[in-house]
Scaffold this motif. Structure first.
Motif, short mmCIF file in Angstrom:
data_model
loop_
_atom_site.label_atom_id
_atom_site.label_comp_id
_atom_site.label_asym_id
_atom_site.label_seq_id
_atom_site.Cartn_x
_atom_site.Cartn_y
_atom_site.Cartn_z
N PRO A 1 34.81 40.53 39.78
CA PRO A 1 35.80 39.46 39.95
C PRO A 1 35.58 38.64 41.23
CG PRO A 1 36.72 41.57 40.60
CD PRO A 1 35.38 41.87 40.00
N VAL A 2 36.11 37.42 41.20
CA VAL A 2 36.16 36.59 42.41
C VAL A 2 37.57 36.75 42.97
CG1 VAL A 2 35.90 34.26 43.33
CG2 VAL A 2 34.53 34.97 41.37
N ILE A 3 37.65 37.26 44.21
CA ILE A 3 38.96 37.65 44.75
C ILE A 3 39.23 36.93 46.07
CG2 ILE A 3 40.36 39.60 45.59
CD1 ILE A 3 38.69 41.48 43.91
N LEU A 4 40.50 36.55 46.26
CA LEU A 4 40.96 36.04 47.56
C LEU A 4 41.94 37.06 48.14
CD1 LEU A 4 41.43 33.85 49.76
CD2 LEU A 4 43.19 32.88 48.26
N ASP A 5 41.66 37.52 49.35
CA ASP A 5 42.61 38.39 50.07
C ASP A 5 43.40 37.49 51.00
OD1 ASP A 5 44.03 40.26 51.42
OD2 ASP A 5 42.31 41.41 52.18
N LEU A 6 44.67 37.28 50.64
CA LEU A 6 45.54 36.36 51.37
C LEU A 6 46.24 37.13 52.48
CD1 LEU A 6 46.21 33.37 50.68
CD2 LEU A 6 48.19 34.21 49.40
N LYS B 1 42.15 31.14 38.21
CA LYS B 1 41.69 30.79 36.87
C LYS B 1 42.83 31.04 35.88
CE LYS B 1 36.99 32.23 37.99
NZ LYS B 1 35.95 33.26 37.80
N LYS B 2 42.67 30.53 34.65
CA LYS B 2 43.71 30.77 33.63
C LYS B 2 43.88 32.27 33.45
CE LYS B 2 43.32 26.58 30.95
NZ LYS B 2 41.96 26.07 31.06
N ARG B 3 45.13 32.72 33.42
CA ARG B 3 45.47 34.15 33.28
C ARG B 3 45.04 34.95 34.51
NH1 ARG B 3 49.23 35.35 30.75
NH2 ARG B 3 48.54 37.39 30.09
N GLY B 4 44.68 34.24 35.59
CA GLY B 4 44.34 34.93 36.84
C GLY B 4 45.57 35.64 37.40
N LEU B 5 45.32 36.58 38.31
CA LEU B 5 46.35 37.53 38.72
C LEU B 5 46.74 37.34 40.19
CD1 LEU B 5 47.22 40.60 37.60
CD2 LEU B 5 45.67 41.21 39.45
N LEU B 6 48.05 37.35 40.45
CA LEU B 6 48.53 37.42 41.85
C LEU B 6 49.19 38.79 42.03
CD1 LEU B 6 49.23 36.45 44.68
CD2 LEU B 6 51.18 35.19 43.71
N ALA C 1 40.50 23.99 42.29
CA ALA C 1 41.32 24.58 41.22
C ALA C 1 40.50 25.62 40.45
CB ALA C 1 41.80 23.49 40.27
N GLU C 2 41.19 26.66 39.99
CA GLU C 2 40.60 27.69 39.12
C GLU C 2 39.37 28.36 39.74
OE1 GLU C 2 40.40 26.61 35.04
OE2 GLU C 2 42.44 25.84 35.06
N THR C 3 39.48 28.73 41.01
CA THR C 3 38.36 29.40 41.70
C THR C 3 38.40 30.92 41.52
OG1 THR C 3 38.31 27.67 43.39
CG2 THR C 3 37.30 29.77 43.97
N PHE C 4 39.62 31.52 41.54
CA PHE C 4 39.70 32.98 41.68
C PHE C 4 40.22 33.69 40.42
CE2 PHE C 4 40.02 31.22 45.96
CZ PHE C 4 39.06 31.97 46.62
N ASP C 5 39.68 34.89 40.20
CA ASP C 5 40.22 35.76 39.14
C ASP C 5 41.49 36.46 39.62
OD1 ASP C 5 38.08 35.65 37.09
OD2 ASP C 5 36.84 36.44 38.72
N ALA C 6 41.51 36.77 40.92
CA ALA C 6 42.67 37.50 41.45
C ALA C 6 42.90 37.12 42.91
CB ALA C 6 42.42 39.00 41.34
#
Ligand SMILES: C[S@@+](CC[C@H](N)C(=O)[O-])C[C@H]1O[C@@H](n2cnc3c(N)ncnc32)[C@H](O)[C@@H]1O
Length: 232
Positions: free
Chosen positions: A65-70, A151-156, A121-126
């Motif tokens: 996955p492509v993930i962002l840790d916020l 991304k569409k259906r991506g997860l927060l 827009a639509e960069t991350f899976d989660a």
């Protein structure tokens, strides 16, 4: 005071004043000053940290996955089996982010000053946010911004416990019970209008590790709460 287009004076909005108060902090100085100090510490006991890692590994199901840790620090709690293809950390402490082994890149960005997220827009899976939601002063704007870059259906995935820096946590968080905090986070998802149904995970009452610095208090391991939803 706001002026109506007709030239009359609009009545004050009591809701706006309440919201401002709810998301105020004891320390309203620039967040970058507070987080300029390196904190290479564990924010939870080791059993709770293992729970955090397990939740992240269970909830993020994509391959590479492509993930962002916020609001990232030196540890993103990513289990080895996840193998992200790209892992971005966004936070306020350069040294901590640089030493975070899970990250492939990082950036300094103050979400309370600018909730917009500087990604296409639509960069991350989660997008994950661990033990930091207490410090967001504009959570609904941030959740909307997260939806834009998922991304569409991506997860927060929002994970939290009951420890905090009291001077930087928002008033409503400090004054809420742990159960109310779950409702508060679910409310952020709903108010952003961008996510589907929320799922809640609660882990409480596990034994505290004997070697933990608070073991002498006889209290259980730090509780772990997770609230997550997918972009609609
Ligand atoms: C309690 S630490 C948690 C760090 C990390 N997420 C973890 O699980 O260990 C809070 C983090 O939130 C980040 N942070 C606090 N205020 C922030 C803000 N206004 N904008 C962006 N990041 C912020 C800090 O840099 C710090 O790393």
């Amino acid at each position: 005071m706001a002026l109506r287009e007709s030239g009359g004076i609009a009545p004050p909005d009591p809701g706006q004043e309440l919201r401002r108060e709810a998301f105020s902090r004891l320390d309203e100085s620039d967040d970058r000053l507070f987080y300029a100090k390196d904190r290479f510490v564990d924010h939870l006991d080791t059993i709770a940290l293992a729970t955090v890692e397990q939740i992240i590994g269970d909830v993020i199901t994509q391959t590479n996955p492509v993930i962002l840790d916020l609001m990232a620090g030196w540890n993103s709690h990513i289990p080895d089996r996840l193998h992200p293809s790209r892992m971005v950390g966004l936070g306020l402490n350069e040294n901590e982010l640089r030493q975070n082994k899970a990250l492939s890149e990082h950036l300094i960005h103050d979400l309370n000053r600018d909730p917009h997220l500087p990604f296409p827009a639509e960069t991350f899976d989660a997008v994950i946010n661990t033990v930091s939601i207490d410090y967001m002063t504009r959570p609904v704007e941030v959740f909307s911004a997260v939806a834009d870059i998922l991304k569409k259906r991506g997860l927060l995935l929002i994970i939290f416990s009951n420890r905090m820096f009291p001077q930087k946590a928002v008033k409503i968080w400090k004054e809420s019970s742990e159960e109310e905090r779950v409702l508060l986070v679910e409310g952020f998802f709903q108010q952003s209008g961008a996510f589907g149904e929320t799922t809640v995970i609660v882990s409480r009452g596990k034994p505290r590790p004997k070697e933990d610095k608070y073991a002498f208090l006889g209290i259980p391991s730090d509780p772990v709460y997770a609230v997550y939803a997918r972009r609609e």
